[in-house]
Write a protein that holds these residues in place. Sequence first.
Motif, mmCIF file in Angstrom:
data_model
loop_
_atom_site.group_PDB
_atom_site.id
_atom_site.type_symbol
_atom_site.label_atom_id
_atom_site.label_comp_id
_atom_site.label_asym_id
_atom_site.label_seq_id
_atom_site.Cartn_x
_atom_site.Cartn_y
_atom_site.Cartn_z
ATOM 1 N N ALA A 95 0.825 -1.210 0.000
ATOM 2 C CA ALA A 95 0.000 0.000 0.000
ATOM 3 C C ALA A 95 0.859 1.261 0.000
ATOM 4 O O ALA A 95 0.534 2.252 -0.676
ATOM 5 N N ALA A 96 1.975 1.228 0.731
ATOM 6 C CA ALA A 96 2.872 2.389 0.776
ATOM 7 C C ALA A 96 3.492 2.653 -0.590
ATOM 8 O O ALA A 96 3.613 3.811 -1.017
ATOM 9 N N PHE A 97 3.887 1.577 -1.285
ATOM 10 C CA PHE A 97 4.447 1.745 -2.632
ATOM 11 C C PHE A 97 3.421 2.385 -3.557
ATOM 12 O O PHE A 97 3.728 3.326 -4.292
ATOM 13 N N VAL A 98 2.196 1.865 -3.504
ATOM 14 C CA VAL A 98 1.124 2.402 -4.352
ATOM 15 C C VAL A 98 0.862 3.871 -4.023
ATOM 16 O O VAL A 98 0.728 4.713 -4.929
ATOM 17 N N LEU A 135 -0.764 -12.964 -4.291
ATOM 18 C CA LEU A 135 -1.534 -11.939 -3.583
ATOM 19 C C LEU A 135 -0.822 -10.586 -3.525
ATOM 20 O O LEU A 135 -1.450 -9.542 -3.716
ATOM 21 N N GLY A 136 0.489 -10.608 -3.278
ATOM 22 C CA GLY A 136 1.224 -9.352 -3.233
ATOM 23 C C GLY A 136 1.200 -8.633 -4.568
ATOM 24 O O GLY A 136 0.981 -7.417 -4.643
ATOM 25 N N HIS A 137 1.404 -9.389 -5.644
ATOM 26 C CA HIS A 137 1.374 -8.791 -6.980
ATOM 27 C C HIS A 137 -0.042 -8.372 -7.372
ATOM 28 O O HIS A 137 -0.225 -7.354 -8.056
ATOM 29 N N PHE A 138 -1.030 -9.132 -6.941
ATOM 30 C CA PHE A 138 -2.424 -8.758 -7.216
ATOM 31 C C PHE A 138 -2.742 -7.421 -6.561
ATOM 32 O O PHE A 138 -3.319 -6.520 -7.198
ATOM 33 N N ALA A 139 -2.346 -7.264 -5.291
ATOM 34 C CA ALA A 139 -2.597 -6.008 -4.577
ATOM 35 C C ALA A 139 -1.842 -4.855 -5.230
ATOM 36 O O ALA A 139 -2.360 -3.736 -5.345
ATOM 37 N N LEU A 140 -0.615 -5.123 -5.666
ATOM 38 C CA LEU A 140 0.185 -4.084 -6.311
ATOM 39 C C LEU A 140 -0.444 -3.646 -7.626
ATOM 40 O O LEU A 140 -0.614 -2.443 -7.880
ATOM 41 N N ALA A 141 -0.778 -4.608 -8.482
ATOM 42 C CA ALA A 141 -1.316 -4.277 -9.807
ATOM 43 C C ALA A 141 -2.673 -3.589 -9.717
ATOM 44 O O ALA A 141 -2.926 -2.611 -10.429
ATOM 45 N N THR A 142 -3.537 -4.090 -8.852
ATOM 46 C CA THR A 142 -4.853 -3.446 -8.726
ATOM 47 C C THR A 142 -4.713 -2.064 -8.091
ATOM 48 O O THR A 142 -5.439 -1.133 -8.458
ATOM 49 N N ALA A 147 -2.846 4.337 -12.365
ATOM 50 C CA ALA A 147 -1.632 4.800 -13.042
ATOM 51 C C ALA A 147 -1.448 4.101 -14.384
ATOM 52 O O ALA A 147 -1.010 4.708 -15.368
ATOM 53 N N LEU A 148 -1.769 2.806 -14.428
ATOM 54 C CA LEU A 148 -1.691 2.055 -15.681
ATOM 55 C C LEU A 148 -2.719 2.570 -16.687
ATOM 56 O O LEU A 148 -2.422 2.733 -17.877
ATOM 57 N N ALA A 149 -3.924 2.847 -16.222
ATOM 58 C CA ALA A 149 -4.972 3.355 -17.103
ATOM 59 C C ALA A 149 -4.604 4.729 -17.653
ATOM 60 O O ALA A 149 -4.910 5.055 -18.806
ATOM 61 N N ALA A 150 -3.934 5.538 -16.824
ATOM 62 C CA ALA A 150 -3.557 6.892 -17.241
ATOM 63 C C ALA A 150 -2.481 6.881 -18.324
ATOM 64 O O ALA A 150 -2.319 7.858 -19.061
ATOM 65 N N ALA A 151 -1.730 5.772 -18.432
ATOM 66 C CA ALA A 151 -0.621 5.717 -19.391
ATOM 67 C C ALA A 151 -1.105 5.593 -20.829
ATOM 68 O O ALA A 151 -0.462 6.071 -21.757
ATOM 69 N N GLY A 152 -2.233 4.926 -21.035
ATOM 70 C CA GLY A 152 -2.716 4.677 -22.392
ATOM 71 C C GLY A 152 -1.880 3.610 -23.070
ATOM 72 O O GLY A 152 -0.741 3.855 -23.448
ATOM 73 N N GLY A 153 -2.416 2.401 -23.158
ATOM 74 C CA GLY A 153 -1.672 1.302 -23.776
ATOM 75 C C GLY A 153 -0.658 0.659 -22.852
ATOM 76 O O GLY A 153 0.345 0.110 -23.315
ATOM 77 N N ALA A 154 -0.899 0.693 -21.542
ATOM 78 C CA ALA A 154 0.037 0.088 -20.582
ATOM 79 C C ALA A 154 0.063 -1.428 -20.719
ATOM 80 O O ALA A 154 -0.900 -2.049 -21.180
ATOM 81 N N GLU A 200 -7.830 -12.740 -16.333
ATOM 82 C CA GLU A 200 -8.931 -11.919 -15.818
ATOM 83 C C GLU A 200 -8.619 -10.426 -15.888
ATOM 84 O O GLU A 200 -9.501 -9.614 -16.210
ATOM 85 N N ALA A 201 -7.376 -10.040 -15.608
ATOM 86 C CA ALA A 201 -7.025 -8.618 -15.654
ATOM 87 C C ALA A 201 -7.159 -8.076 -17.076
ATOM 88 O O ALA A 201 -7.642 -6.954 -17.275
ATOM 89 N N SER A 202 -6.739 -8.864 -18.066
ATOM 90 C CA SER A 202 -6.882 -8.417 -19.453
ATOM 91 C C SER A 202 -8.346 -8.186 -19.807
ATOM 92 O O SER A 202 -8.684 -7.230 -20.506
#
Length: 313
Positions: A95-98, A135-142, A147-154, A200-202
């Motif tokens: 959460a701190a990284f995010v 789980l750690g990567h799931f929490a990080l990516a979600t 930020a990923l959506a803001a990049a456009g084509g992430a 599922e993320a895709s």
Amino acid sequence: MTAAPLITTPFTAESTAAEVISGIDLSGRRAVVTGGASGIGIETARAFAGAGAQVTLAVRNVEAGRNTAADIMETTGNRQLAVASLDLTDQESVAAFVDLWDGPLHVLVNNAGVMAAPETRTPEGWELQFATNHLGHFALATGLHPALAAAGGARVVSVSSSAHLRSPVVFEDIHFRTRPYDPWLAYGQSKTANVLFAVEASKRWAGDAITVNALNPGGIRTNLQRHITEEELTRMRRAAGPGAAWKTPEQGAATSVLLATSPLLEDAGGRYFEDCNEAGPNEPGTNSGVAPYALDPQAAALLWQASLETLAE
């Protein structure tokens, strides 16, 4: 309904990350590599930096991260390297990284992992390999989704393994609370989860122009195998088939870098790759290809919901 054709590229098991990214300009793009201070994470980050990207090494050992960043700066001439603390087993750390991330994110490589560890649990009681690798990567990516959506084509890259062939996700007892603990079944389950996450993320993030793919990097001698004996490593190589050889870290990073940067994968998501090409179905008795259960959309949706519920506990 016919299946989509498999994606093929000019690259092979022998290709390196530098060869895969040759000619690609990542200037102005930002990338995060978890586990970027060891193994193929180093070479993944080096390839991105060599192509001009701003690269953040998300690492547990910050000192090792700084040493790696200095090495990458020296070899690429790119000074746009950052090091940030991230412990995937600690939800407060994730959460701190995010929270500290600001602005768009073009590439996220979920690379860090633990393999065949003895039975260990997080403070929440979660099995360590599932907690770290999924789980750690799931929490990080979600958490980084805006930020990923803001990049456009992430692009998000989920580093799985041929070990996913060892086990589906056992939803009835993910954390080995009732069944006997087996380090390889636990690892295999977590690696299947990495592929299901991509599926599922895709699907969920297609409207944000985010693509997510998974891969098997191949066999590479790194610190990942610290829990495995030399005898077991030798058996694993033999089981991989005649002529199977260890890849170099530069070769091991190639498929990750391909998924993160290649124009050959424009708009492709929810797929599983190995040796720089999309893998076909696993043939019984072999150690290559993808298990049908790892691409099962129903299992992928179930895992997403189970992950949300687990993290909310």
